[in-house]
Design a protein around this motif. Structure first.
Motif, PDB file in Angstrom:
ATOM      1  N   ARG A 158      11.786   6.829   0.720  1.00 16.08           N
ATOM      2  CA  ARG A 158      12.673   6.908   1.877  1.00 16.08           C
ATOM      3  C   ARG A 158      13.698   5.774   1.834  1.00 16.08           C
ATOM      4  NH1 ARG A 158      11.781   6.024   7.809  1.00 16.08           N
ATOM      5  NH2 ARG A 158      13.271   7.444   8.754  1.00 16.08           N
ATOM      6  N   GLU A 159      13.240   4.584   1.530  1.00 11.93           N
ATOM      7  CA  GLU A 159      14.155   3.437   1.434  1.00 11.93           C
ATOM      8  C   GLU A 159      15.228   3.688   0.370  1.00 11.93           C
ATOM      9  OE1 GLU A 159      14.633   0.694   2.988  1.00 11.93           O
ATOM     10  OE2 GLU A 159      12.835   0.200   4.119  1.00 11.93           O
ATOM     11  N   VAL A 160      14.803   4.229  -0.754  1.00  8.25           N
ATOM     12  CA  VAL A 160      15.726   4.476  -1.865  1.00  8.25           C
ATOM     13  C   VAL A 160      16.754   5.537  -1.473  1.00  8.25           C
ATOM     14  CG1 VAL A 160      15.831   5.545  -4.132  1.00  8.25           C
ATOM     15  CG2 VAL A 160      14.207   3.701  -3.723  1.00  8.25           C
ATOM     16  N   GLU A 161      16.286   6.592  -0.842  1.00  2.00           N
ATOM     17  CA  GLU A 161      17.229   7.644  -0.439  1.00  2.00           C
ATOM     18  C   GLU A 161      18.234   7.138   0.578  1.00  2.00           C
ATOM     19  OE1 GLU A 161      14.954  11.141   0.528  1.00  2.00           O
ATOM     20  OE2 GLU A 161      15.160  11.825  -1.550  1.00  2.00           O
TER      21      GLU A 161
ATOM     22  N   TYR B 206       3.913  -2.164  -9.732  1.00  2.00           N
ATOM     23  CA  TYR B 206       4.520  -1.041  -8.997  1.00  2.00           C
ATOM     24  C   TYR B 206       5.149  -0.007  -9.931  1.00  2.00           C
ATOM     25  CZ  TYR B 206       3.612  -4.103  -5.089  1.00  2.00           C
ATOM     26  OH  TYR B 206       2.967  -4.888  -4.172  1.00  2.00           O
ATOM     27  N   LEU B 207       4.554   0.171 -11.104  1.00  2.00           N
ATOM     28  CA  LEU B 207       5.145   1.119 -12.061  1.00  2.00           C
ATOM     29  C   LEU B 207       5.102   2.550 -11.544  1.00  2.00           C
ATOM     30  CD1 LEU B 207       4.060  -0.170 -15.591  1.00  2.00           C
ATOM     31  CD2 LEU B 207       6.139  -0.640 -14.296  1.00  2.00           C
ATOM     32  N   ASP B 208       4.114   2.852 -10.707  1.00  2.00           N
ATOM     33  CA  ASP B 208       4.077   4.193 -10.118  1.00  2.00           C
ATOM     34  C   ASP B 208       5.296   4.395  -9.203  1.00  2.00           C
ATOM     35  OD1 ASP B 208       2.985   2.210  -8.422  1.00  2.00           O
ATOM     36  OD2 ASP B 208       1.905   3.707  -7.238  1.00  2.00           O
ATOM     37  N   VAL B 209       5.712   3.330  -8.546  1.00  2.00           N
ATOM     38  CA  VAL B 209       6.886   3.424  -7.668  1.00  2.00           C
ATOM     39  C   VAL B 209       8.147   3.609  -8.523  1.00  2.00           C
ATOM     40  CG1 VAL B 209       8.231   2.280  -5.855  1.00  2.00           C
ATOM     41  CG2 VAL B 209       5.733   1.978  -5.947  1.00  2.00           C
ATOM     42  N   VAL B 210       8.238   2.844  -9.603  1.00  2.00           N
ATOM     43  CA  VAL B 210       9.390   2.982 -10.511  1.00  2.00           C
ATOM     44  C   VAL B 210       9.506   4.437 -10.962  1.00  2.00           C
ATOM     45  CG1 VAL B 210      10.320   2.337 -12.779  1.00  2.00           C
ATOM     46  CG2 VAL B 210       9.258   0.588 -11.328  1.00  2.00           C
ATOM     47  N   SER B 211       8.383   4.984 -11.373  1.00  2.00           N
ATOM     48  CA  SER B 211       8.366   6.345 -11.883  1.00  2.00           C
ATOM     49  C   SER B 211       8.758   7.368 -10.807  1.00  2.00           C
ATOM     50  CB  SER B 211       6.964   6.605 -12.437  1.00  2.00           C
ATOM     51  OG  SER B 211       6.797   7.934 -12.715  1.00  2.00           O
TER      52      SER B 211
ATOM     53  N   ALA C 247       0.807  -1.222   0.000  1.00  2.00           N
ATOM     54  CA  ALA C 247       0.000   0.000   0.000  1.00  2.00           C
ATOM     55  C   ALA C 247       0.840   1.272   0.000  1.00  2.00           C
ATOM     56  CB  ALA C 247      -0.915  -0.004   1.230  1.00  2.00           C
ATOM     57  N   ASN C 248       2.146   1.140   0.234  1.00  2.00           N
ATOM     58  CA  ASN C 248       2.954   2.339   0.478  1.00  2.00           C
ATOM     59  C   ASN C 248       3.865   2.745  -0.676  1.00  2.00           C
ATOM     60  OD1 ASN C 248       1.748   2.100   2.919  1.00  2.00           O
ATOM     61  ND2 ASN C 248       3.598   1.577   4.053  1.00  2.00           N
ATOM     62  N   LEU C 249       3.798   4.001  -1.035  1.00  2.00           N
ATOM     63  CA  LEU C 249       4.686   4.567  -2.050  1.00  2.00           C
ATOM     64  C   LEU C 249       5.765   5.438  -1.433  1.00  2.00           C
ATOM     65  CD1 LEU C 249       5.538   5.491  -4.954  1.00  2.00           C
ATOM     66  CD2 LEU C 249       3.754   7.208  -4.787  1.00  2.00           C
TER      67      LEU C 249
END
Ligand code: PBG
Length: 327
Positions: A233-236, A254-259, A226-228
């Motif tokens: 934060r994880e990526v940073e 999860y394409l919205d997350v990729v973007s 459910a979380n974007l």
């Protein structure tokens, strides 16, 4: 004047026009092939829930790696399946463990002609199937696991891997791996961080592929679907800890997350089209319900369009071959 006066269809009329204005083109070199090697096998063994994917013997892995390189893939991601497992996943840290010997095999076969990567996680090696060491209460002990990952990273780098892929979603894993690699003289071994990895049911067939012993799930360490914002934060954090590339996993759901990740950081962004994504398409195609090749290429194009510069996919070798004939 006729109506409509603006006609976007003009640029869709012929294949040549469509090719001319195509915005997204997947290149073979962007595709990374995940491969499985199982200790003790003498013949490759098909994985029922992943048609076309095999558990390799050491020997068949070498050969399949060479064919993948010839097909034009940009890299190979290795996963090991040991014959014996224990609570601490010691076979993953052992230089004679299946994954480490397979890394050395593949690197000696393909050298620098492709990028050889390895999954850096304990779940294939633990008797309980979790990605880390368990505390007395049965939860995964983050900091004890970090020490194991550090040793595992050094074992993989010593075997010659070009890039390690920490995938256990422990806090601090990228930093600890970076420091361990540097301290052991492996400053040039890169880190592909599984930065945004969801507790996904799409990993189902992978569990067959590695014969995972897991009961239960990984929701206490992998992310909630459910979380974007949590992904950003994880990526940073991973980039700050020294990740050279970051990955989002799974891909299509999860394409919205990729973007969003693409917009947030400037390191290369990868997406992992996971086992369940692949299996769904293969199953539908086997029933004649979808056109397999077209769906394969459409998914890969969509993942790239969303912002992934690299895609891990079980179709990597086949798609690379197909795309080359189309260039
Ligand atoms: C962890 C790992 C997993 C996958 C890649 N690395 C399994 C998990 O986290 O449960 C899944 C890949 C796939 O489903 O294709 N070692």
């Amino acid at each position: 004047m006729s109506y409509p006066d603006i006609r976007p269809r003009r640029l869709r009329r012929t294949a040549a026009l469509r090719r001319l204005v195509e915005e997204t083109r997947v290149a073979p070199a962007e595709l990374i092939l995940p491969m499985f090697v199982k200790e003790g096998l003498t013949e490759p063994r098909p994985i029922a829930s992943l048609p076309g994917v095999f558990q390799h013997s050491r020997d068949s892995l070498r050969k399949a790696a060479v064919s993948a390189v010839q097909a034009g893939v940009g890299g190979i991601m290795l996963f090991g399946v040991p014959t014996t497992r224990d609570p601490s996943g010691s076979a993953g840290l052992d230089p004679a463990g299946i994954l480490n010997v397979a890394i050395a095999d593949v690197v000696s076969e393909v050298g620098d002609s492709t990028v050889v990567m390895s999954d850096l996680c304990l779940d294939e090696f633990t008797s309980h199937g979790h990605c880390g060491l368990l505390a007395a209460d049965g939860t995964v002990d983050n900091d004890a696991t970090l020490e194991a990952y550090a040793a595992m990273a050094v074992a993989q780098a010593s075997a010659g891997v070009h890039m390690v892929g920490p995938s256990g979603m422990m806090d601090g894993q990228v930093g600890v791996v970076r420091r361990a690699l540097d301290a052991a003289g492996f400053q040039d071994t890169a880190i592909l961080a599984y930065a945004a990895k969801y507790a996904s049911a799409f990993f189902g067939p992978f569990r067959d592929a590695v014969e995972s012993a897991l009961e239960g799930d990984r929701r206490a360490y992998q992310q909630d679907p459910a979380n974007l914002r949590e992904s950003l934060r994880e990526v940073e954090l991973d980039v700050a800890e020294g990740a050279d590339l970051v990955m989002v996993k799974p891909a299509l759901p999860y394409l919205d997350v990729v973007s969003a990740v693409r917009d947030r950081v400037d390191v290369p962004v990868a997406a992992y089209q996971v086992s369940g994504e692949y299996a769904m398409v293969e199953a539908a195609a086997a029933n004649g319900w979808v056109d397999r090749e077209r769906v394969m290429l459409e998914t890969l194009t969509s993942i790239k369009r969303a912002g992934a510069q690299l895609t891990l996919t079980y179709w990597a070798a086949e798609a690379a071959q197909l795309l080359r004939t189309r260039l």
